[in-house]
Design a protein around this motif. Structure first.
Motif, mmCIF file in Angstrom:
data_model
loop_
_atom_site.group_PDB
_atom_site.id
_atom_site.type_symbol
_atom_site.label_atom_id
_atom_site.label_comp_id
_atom_site.label_asym_id
_atom_site.label_seq_id
_atom_site.Cartn_x
_atom_site.Cartn_y
_atom_site.Cartn_z
ATOM 1 N N VAL A 58 -5.164 8.051 3.060
ATOM 2 C CA VAL A 58 -5.578 7.303 4.246
ATOM 3 C C VAL A 58 -6.818 7.962 4.830
ATOM 4 N N ASP A 59 -7.875 7.186 4.944
ATOM 5 C CA ASP A 59 -9.162 7.676 5.437
ATOM 6 C C ASP A 59 -9.480 6.989 6.749
ATOM 7 N N ALA A 60 -9.430 7.740 7.837
ATOM 8 C CA ALA A 60 -9.712 7.209 9.182
ATOM 9 C C ALA A 60 -8.885 5.962 9.467
ATOM 10 N N GLY A 61 -7.619 6.003 9.090
ATOM 11 C CA GLY A 61 -6.706 4.908 9.371
ATOM 12 C C GLY A 61 -6.664 3.820 8.315
ATOM 13 N N THR A 62 -7.521 3.890 7.310
ATOM 14 C CA THR A 62 -7.564 2.884 6.258
ATOM 15 C C THR A 62 -6.968 3.445 4.976
ATOM 16 N N THR A 63 -6.003 2.726 4.399
ATOM 17 C CA THR A 63 -5.403 3.153 3.148
ATOM 18 C C THR A 63 -6.324 2.806 1.993
ATOM 19 N N LEU A 64 -6.694 3.811 1.200
ATOM 20 C CA LEU A 64 -7.620 3.614 0.099
ATOM 21 C C LEU A 64 -6.889 3.181 -1.170
ATOM 22 N N ASN A 65 -7.648 2.596 -2.099
ATOM 23 C CA ASN A 65 -7.090 2.125 -3.363
ATOM 24 C C ASN A 65 -7.247 3.193 -4.441
ATOM 25 N N LYS A 66 -6.125 3.581 -5.030
ATOM 26 C CA LYS A 66 -6.129 4.575 -6.103
ATOM 27 C C LYS A 66 -6.952 4.074 -7.278
ATOM 28 N N TRP A 67 -7.705 4.954 -7.897
ATOM 29 C CA TRP A 67 -8.569 4.709 -9.054
ATOM 30 C C TRP A 67 -9.804 3.884 -8.727
ATOM 31 N N GLU A 68 -9.806 3.226 -7.576
ATOM 32 C CA GLU A 68 -10.970 2.435 -7.173
ATOM 33 C C GLU A 68 -11.776 3.162 -6.110
ATOM 34 N N ASP A 69 -11.074 3.689 -5.087
ATOM 35 C CA ASP A 69 -11.741 4.427 -4.010
ATOM 36 C C ASP A 69 -11.704 5.936 -4.223
#
Length: 229
Positions: A58-69
């Motif tokens: 989670v980056d600044a409240g946003t859940t990132l996508n594995k392998w993409e982000d």
């Protein structure tokens, strides 16, 4: 070697994330907090040798996508990507524990009874074709990878999923079905590395006299472009 460079490590990490170990050997979820820099960086987890899968970033409240982000290197216990600049704004959550139960290698004959249930992820075949050229440069290779997953369960071990108690061959088949359901429900977690799950074969549980275990085999295929990264 980064896990992104090995398709069977990617699938093993996916299964650790989405399946529940009947013995809870690696089901403890912990989190580490980091400060993003706004530039490419590598985040090293505190139990660098015991992070068995990443459950979320989670980056600044946003859940990132594995392998993409972001990418993973569980061999060295780190996550890499570009994260928003801030103070303690990146939270990496992961499973860890005393030992694992899903491996990209075969089980040894001398394992103790507490090493089961155990799951192995292997590759049966990997074929591909180069999909033309792009601006004069050879394009990626589009691969079809056939996997074999072996599930072993001891005869007298029982597990309750909260509704039904599973044991022996029924537990082995239950784990196989849970694995297939994980691909049905969460295949997007593998994108853009792998996609298009196709179930090829599911065997009934067979008794192996030498190991005294029930054994189920699941074969399936996934596709992807230049999976080796």
């Amino acid at each position: 070697m980064a896990y992104k460079n090995s398709a069977k490590h990617v699938v093993a990490e996916f299964l650790r994330t989405n399946l529940t170990d009947p013995r809870s050997r690696a089901e403890t979820v912990e989190s580490d907090t980091f400060s993003g820099t706004g530039a490419s960086q590598t985040l090293t987890l505190s139990p660098s040798n015991n992070a068995y899968c990443i459950t979320s970033v989670v980056d600044a409240g946003t859940t990132l996508n594995k392998w993409e982000d972001y990418d993973l290197d569980l061999q060295n216990g780190n996550v890499s990507g570009t994260f928003t600049s801030g103070s303690n704004n990146v939270v990496v959550s992961y499973k860890n524990g005393s030992t694992n139960w899903i491996y990209p290698n075969l089980a040894k004959e001398t394992l103790s009874s507490t090493s089961y249930p155990r799951i192995n992820v292997g590759i049966v075949s990997d074929s591909g074709i180069r999909i033309g050229t792009e601006a004069g440069t050879p394009a990626d290779i589009y691969e079809t990878i056939r996997f074999q997953v072996d599930i072993w369960v001891k005869e007298r071990y029982t597990y309750s999923d909260g509704t039904i108690t599973h044991a022996g061959p029924h537990l082995a088949m239950y784990l196989a079905r849970q694995m297939i359901k994980a691909f049905e429900d969460s295949i997007g977690e593998l994108y853009p590395l792998l996609h298009d799950f196709e179930l090829i074969n599911l065997t009934d549980a067979k008794w192996e006299v030498d190991r005294e275990v029930f054994h189920v085999i699941v074969e399936f295929s996934l596709e992807g472009s230049s999976v080796a990264g």
